[in-house]
Scaffold this active site. Structure first.
Site, PDB file in Angstrom:
ATOM      1  N   PRO A  87       0.610  -1.525  -0.343  1.00 51.37           N
ATOM      2  CG  PRO A  87      -0.467  -1.418   2.346  1.00 51.37           C
ATOM      3  CD  PRO A  87       0.511  -2.383   1.346  1.00 51.37           C
ATOM      4  NE  ARG A 152      -7.769  -5.606 -20.682  1.00 46.98           N
ATOM      5  CZ  ARG A 152      -8.504  -5.920 -21.186  1.00 46.98           C
ATOM      6  NH1 ARG A 152      -8.840  -7.028 -20.763  1.00 46.98           N
ATOM      7  NH2 ARG A 152      -9.202  -5.420 -21.989  1.00 46.98           N
ATOM      8  CG  ASP A 167     -10.136  -1.998 -22.772  1.00 44.31           C
ATOM      9  OD1 ASP A 167     -10.989  -1.835 -23.099  1.00 44.31           O
ATOM     10  OD2 ASP A 167      -9.393  -3.068 -22.287  1.00 44.31           O
TER      11      ASP A 167
HETATM   12  N1  SAM Z   1       1.266  -2.801   7.879  1.00 45.07           N
HETATM   13  C1  SAM Z   1       1.206  -2.220   6.371  1.00 45.07           C
HETATM   14  C2  SAM Z   1       0.450  -1.137   5.550  1.00 45.07           C
HETATM   15  O1  SAM Z   1      -0.434  -0.619   6.633  1.00 45.07           O
HETATM   16  O2  SAM Z   1       1.036  -0.123   4.591  1.00 45.07           O
HETATM   17  C3  SAM Z   1       0.102  -3.513   5.508  1.00 45.07           C
HETATM   18  C4  SAM Z   1       0.224  -4.344   5.282  1.00 45.07           C
HETATM   19  S1  SAM Z   1      -0.814  -5.449   4.381  1.00 45.07           S
HETATM   20  C5  SAM Z   1      -1.874  -6.301   5.673  1.00 45.07           C
HETATM   21  C6  SAM Z   1      -0.558  -6.943   4.587  1.00 45.07           C
HETATM   22  C7  SAM Z   1       0.400  -7.180   2.838  1.00 45.07           C
HETATM   23  O3  SAM Z   1      -0.787  -6.610   1.808  1.00 45.07           O
HETATM   24  C8  SAM Z   1       1.776  -5.825   2.560  1.00 45.07           C
HETATM   25  O4  SAM Z   1       2.805  -6.016   2.652  1.00 45.07           O
HETATM   26  C9  SAM Z   1       1.067  -5.634   0.495  1.00 45.07           C
HETATM   27  O5  SAM Z   1       1.640  -6.704   0.250  1.00 45.07           O
HETATM   28  C10 SAM Z   1       0.331  -5.791   0.574  1.00 45.07           C
HETATM   29  N2  SAM Z   1      -1.213  -5.031   0.348  1.00 45.07           N
HETATM   30  C11 SAM Z   1      -2.496  -4.376   1.299  1.00 45.07           C
HETATM   31  N3  SAM Z   1      -2.502  -2.931   0.770  1.00 45.07           N
HETATM   32  C12 SAM Z   1      -2.210  -3.305  -0.411  1.00 45.07           C
HETATM   33  C13 SAM Z   1      -2.525  -2.197  -1.152  1.00 45.07           C
HETATM   34  N4  SAM Z   1      -3.513  -1.805  -1.226  1.00 45.07           N
HETATM   35  N5  SAM Z   1      -1.827  -2.220  -2.831  1.00 45.07           N
HETATM   36  C14 SAM Z   1      -0.999  -3.759  -2.786  1.00 45.07           C
HETATM   37  N6  SAM Z   1      -0.469  -4.420  -1.861  1.00 45.07           N
HETATM   38  C15 SAM Z   1      -1.573  -4.461  -0.659  1.00 45.07           C
END
Ligand code: SAM
Length: 250
Positions: A87, A152, A167
């Site tokens: 994230p 895609r 698209d």
């Molecule tokens: N503690 C982290 C934070 O607040 O940034 C969130 C960890 S999340 C519960 C666990 C994993 O989900 C992350 O390490 C990532 O690989 C994935 N993840 C969660 N949200 C994501 C997003 N919006 N985009 C990409 N990967 C995501």
């Protein structure tokens, strides 16, 4: 394109290659998927990949050693750049998808729990990508989203090579509305122009709708895009027709 995914849930991610465009791409040998489970690189018999965070606090953190071993193995096999799903990464958009689709190989890293030990990210990850400003439980679904978006754009996957371009976002606009049989559904008819068979009228109608829908729903996209003379005229027509419809229904 070769995509290697490092994940503790390989069965979840492998599903992406079993359906739709990704399955077609695999069958045509345009896409290869390989899965690496960090649990296979653990030294303890419990195959643990997480531990408590230094400094305290809730949740668990993915440990660097098994992840590093799995990523290095994947990188050795594929030679691809390592993309961490996070994230905290750069928000994924069409430009990033097109850029990444041009790579011959990628290694995707899916996190779980509270996230991944920062030292692993610093040492092994080339780039971090987010699928949006919200948090899901793991990086597997984000990796699958990225894979479907990339596929895609691989030549020979979509029936019509122009399809990805037409698209939403392909030309900086949202897509135009689509219709198929029946010609009338619960009193609602297919727009007349689409039934006429005049290719130029259909092209102009679609472009006008794409401009209009983008103006209505995502004006930020129009701000970033310079309209040519035809597009400006069509957008003005769309606005005028919308106003007329509003007056008729009031
Ligand atoms: N503690 C982290 C934070 O607040 O940034 C969130 C960890 S999340 C519960 C666990 C994993 O989900 C992350 O390490 C990532 O690989 C994935 N993840 C969660 N949200 C994501 C997003 N919006 N985009 C990409 N990967 C995501």
């Amino acid at each position: 394109m070769r995509i290697d995914i490092v994940t503790i849930f390989p069965d979840l991610v492998s599903a992406v290659g079993e359906f739709g465009v990704a399955r077609i791409a695999r069958e045509r040998s345009i896409l290869e998927l390989h899965l690496w489970n960090p649990r296979d690189y653990c030294e303890d018999s419990y195959r643990r990949v997480d531990d408590r965070p230094y400094g305290g606090g809730p949740g668990m953190v993915m440990q660097a050693p098994p992840l590093a071993a799995a990523i290095r193995e994947a990188r050795r096999a594929s030679g691809g750049r390592v993309i961490g799903l996070s994230p905290q990464g750069a928000p994924l958009n069409q430009a990033a998808v097109e850029r990444l689709a041009g790579e011959p190989a990628l290694v995707l890293l899916a996190g779980r729990y509270e996230g991944i030990d920062q030292r692993l990210l610093d040492a092994e990850v080339d780039e971090e990508v987010s699928i949006g400003d919200y948090v899901v439980a793991g990086g597997e679904l984000p990796a699958m989203v990225l894979i479907e978006a990339l596929v895609r754009h691989l030549p020979g996957v979509l029936g019509n090579e122009e399809s990805a371009l037409a698209d939403s976002f392909g030309s900086g606009l949202l897509d135009w509305p689509h219709y198929t049989r029946p010609e009338e559904f619960e009193g609602h008819k297919v727009p007349e122009t689409l039934l006429g068979g005049n290719h130029e009228s259909i092209r102009r109608w679609r472009l006008k709708q794409a401009l209009g829908q983008t103006w209505l729903r995502r004006p930020d996209l129009l701000e970033k895009r310079k309209l040519n003379k035809e597009e400006s005229l069509l957008l003005e027509e769309f606005k005028a027709q919308l106003e007329l419809k509003g007056q008729e229904s009031s």
